[in-house]
Design an enzyme around this catalytic site. Sequence first.
Site, PDB file in Angstrom:
ATOM      1  CB  CYS A  84      23.784  29.461  21.969  1.00  0.00           C
ATOM      2  SG  CYS A  84      25.144  29.717  23.108  1.00  0.00           S
ATOM      3  CE  LYS A 128      -5.660  -3.705  -5.046  1.00  0.00           C
ATOM      4  NZ  LYS A 128      -5.032  -2.925  -6.140  1.00  0.00           N
ATOM      5  NE  ARG A 151     -10.157   7.393  -3.366  1.00  0.00           N
ATOM      6  CZ  ARG A 151     -10.887   7.751  -2.311  1.00  0.00           C
ATOM      7  NH1 ARG A 151     -10.652   8.901  -1.715  1.00  0.00           N
ATOM      8  NH2 ARG A 151     -11.862   6.974  -1.871  1.00  0.00           N
ATOM      9  CE  LYS A 162      -4.184   1.851   2.077  1.00  0.00           C
ATOM     10  NZ  LYS A 162      -3.776   3.239   2.177  1.00  0.00           N
TER      11      LYS A 162
HETATM   12  S1  IVH Z   1      -6.649  -0.191  -4.732  1.00  0.00           S
HETATM   13  C1  IVH Z   1     -10.709  -0.686  -4.936  1.00  0.00           C
HETATM   14  N1  IVH Z   1      -4.084  -0.625  -4.479  1.00  0.00           N
HETATM   15  O1  IVH Z   1      -5.062   3.374  -0.862  1.00  0.00           O
HETATM   16  C2  IVH Z   1      -9.507  -0.370  -4.263  1.00  0.00           C
HETATM   17  N2  IVH Z   1      -4.999   1.327  -3.491  1.00  0.00           N
HETATM   18  O2  IVH Z   1      -7.770   3.501   0.748  1.00  0.00           O
HETATM   19  C3  IVH Z   1      -9.040   0.978  -4.534  1.00  0.00           C
HETATM   20  N3  IVH Z   1      -3.335   2.725  -2.356  1.00  0.00           N
HETATM   21  O3  IVH Z   1      -6.971   5.824  -2.431  1.00  0.00           O
HETATM   22  C4  IVH Z   1      -7.620   1.196  -4.313  1.00  0.00           C
HETATM   23  N4  IVH Z   1      -1.596   1.473  -2.793  1.00  0.00           N
HETATM   24  O4  IVH Z   1      -4.454   5.953  -2.649  1.00  0.00           O
HETATM   25  C5  IVH Z   1      -5.113   0.182  -4.182  1.00  0.00           C
HETATM   26  N5  IVH Z   1      -1.831  -1.133  -4.346  1.00  0.00           N
HETATM   27  C6  IVH Z   1      -2.841  -0.322  -4.059  1.00  0.00           C
HETATM   28  C7  IVH Z   1      -2.674   0.864  -3.331  1.00  0.00           C
HETATM   29  C8  IVH Z   1      -3.787   1.655  -3.055  1.00  0.00           C
HETATM   30  C9  IVH Z   1      -2.020   2.588  -2.221  1.00  0.00           C
HETATM   31  C10 IVH Z   1      -4.139   3.834  -1.774  1.00  0.00           C
HETATM   32  C11 IVH Z   1      -4.922   4.619  -2.769  1.00  0.00           C
HETATM   33  C12 IVH Z   1      -6.341   4.591  -2.338  1.00  0.00           C
HETATM   34  C13 IVH Z   1      -6.233   4.160  -0.917  1.00  0.00           C
HETATM   35  C14 IVH Z   1      -7.421   3.330  -0.556  1.00  0.00           C
END
Ligand code: IVH
Length: 683
Positions: A438, A304, A145, A124
């Site tokens: 100082c 996912k 976004r 993430k």
């Molecule tokens: S998928 C349907 N994949 O996390 C899922 N998000 O809270 C939508 N993010 O706004 C996002 N790395 O800014 C996805 N590998 C990743 C991600 C990711 C970072 C962030 C993104 C999104 C937030 C979701």
Amino acid sequence: MVGEGGKEAVKQYIADLRKKIHYHNYRYYVLDEPEISDAEYDRLFKELEEFESKYPELVTPDSPTQRVGAKPLEAFGTYKHSIPLLSLNSVSDEGEVRDFDERVRKFLGEAGGAAAIEYVVEPKIDGLAMELIYKNGVLSVGSTRGDGETGEEITQNLRTIKTIPLRIFSDAASASGVPLSLLEVRGEVFIPVGKFKDLNTALGEKGARMFANPRNAAAGSVRQLDPRVTASRPLDFFAYGVGRAEGKEFSTQWEVLAYLRRIGFKISPLIRRFETIQDAIRYHEEVKEKRDELDYEIDGIVVKVNSIEQQERLGAISRSPRWALAYKFPARVEFTRVKNIVVQVGRTGALTPVAVLEPVPIGGATIHRATLHNEDELRRKDVRIGDTVVVERAGDVIPEVVSVIKSKRTGTEKEFKMPDRCPVCGAEVIKEGPIRRCIGVSCEAQLKERIKHFASLRALDIEGLGEKVIEQLVDRKMVSDAVDLFFLTKSDLLRLERMGGKSAQNILDALEKSKHTTLSRLIHAMGIRHVGDHTASLLADNFRDLESLRNASYDDLVCIPEVGPEVARSILLFFEQGSTKELLDKQERAGVSYEKRGVGVAEEAVREVLEGKTFVFTGRISMPREEARGIVERLGGKVASSVSKRTDYVVAGEEAGSKWDTAVRLGVRIIDEEMFMRLIKEK
Ligand code: IVH
């Protein structure tokens, strides 16, 4: 003029050139595996620029020359996403991840089949989500976004990011090889940690506001109205998903990622595919361990469901898909209370306000203190004693107070005022931009550095008095300023670790020797801010002794060429200190003496030139021979009476005799009086 047919050929040539540049761009920025040299790349780029300036009508928006070309905007427009950008449910413990897996199984029912659910795990990325729209393979709109439904249109800024393709490669795996008429790519814009630090350093040097962390830096950079500013920021992009993709069906997330990689996007190398949730959980641990080694900030992993068909069946509830989950790492941000604010004095005398906190665990460490950086930051954030604050510990960075939860204020919080006097030594504090400093000459906080400077080669050159010895002397409180060094006895030195009789004696001898110095070395050694060895030697040239320098006025100082107002003020400030006077008196008591115009620091270079060199004089020069000999010897050279191969310089005056001829025959360097004078000149 080029005819229509010729123009077609030019157009084709330019298109090929662009394709080549796109390709090499990709090798360089996305894959980090360039195939050609930078020079070769520059040549291609320049050629394209030349063609485009000759045929401006052939410039296209996807040309690599067009990354930064747009004018600053007044404001950003809004952009409505055709498919909302969802957010993720996030959890931070293992049990919740198992719950997620169970929910998924239950929802998909037996049709899902226990073995039939696969997970893709991605890091993430802690950046900002973006959507890029490609029409017929060309980047046409880029947006943030926003709230998921509507974002800001920042196309011209996103175009400046080298890892965002302006034109995507045609997909070799597709039947036609023609780019999709419409493709929406989602991913994260971020700034790598190393580059973030460089950026902050550069901003700090310019006196500009620094960013608290890489994410803020990315947010601040991507929303600049002037795309040239954005282009100068080290932004990067990882793609992780698609929205609409006309004419393309994907059956898994894994396939989506592979496709994005094929058409030219950068995909995280940490992405994995697992058959059980247990493996995903184990991988979370593995990535967590690696977290601090990565050059980009991640705050967890995203799990996912791989199958798109299963994803569709699972659907979403209130803006979060049921098929994905963010499994966060332990927070590196926490709430806590500010018990007190204290001031730390650094090695250069800079005063840093520090919040003393109600201890709080953050990412595996207990945090007791967090920096408030400087007075301006303290004011901007308006941190008060008693406040509840957000504290962040990012990677290897020092914990810092990010913000104040003002709603938690009770009215009993106390504002903090930076002191006018140094909390360590009580000396005056001056303000330099946002930093208070100082200026006390015997401030213990600065003592080690000051003494190291005092003893250094270009100052008093006290041989054998290395860092380790100085540190011990200060730690054991055996010296409270640099001049105390001269009062050390052999038995004092013998108390230090790893100090034998011989080394102790050597240090004492070196100290004794260094007491007889020059005015410029002594001025340099005192460590006056902004006075380096060059300025010290200027001052030594312009003042007879320390006393007259001490009595100099601002005007006396600034009329010396190369001495500016800042330097002059700093000198005045130094001598105004009561502690400076004490130090100078003590120095005298210690028996420090200096030649008023002896071998100064500026002459160090001359000394190097003359050291060990043999001179022979011939003919008549304007100063007595004895005086010339004295100068050469004082500067470390020798004077001989006859020329040999070992002679370095023959100084030839008027009516030079046979020594000239010998020098020519032996190839010895002959100089005239003027050159000799220049060689020995004190500056
Ligand atoms: S998928 C349907 N994949 O996390 C899922 N998000 O809270 C939508 N993010 O706004 C996002 N790395 O800014 C996805 N590998 C990743 C991600 C990711 C970072 C962030 C993104 C999104 C937030 C979701």
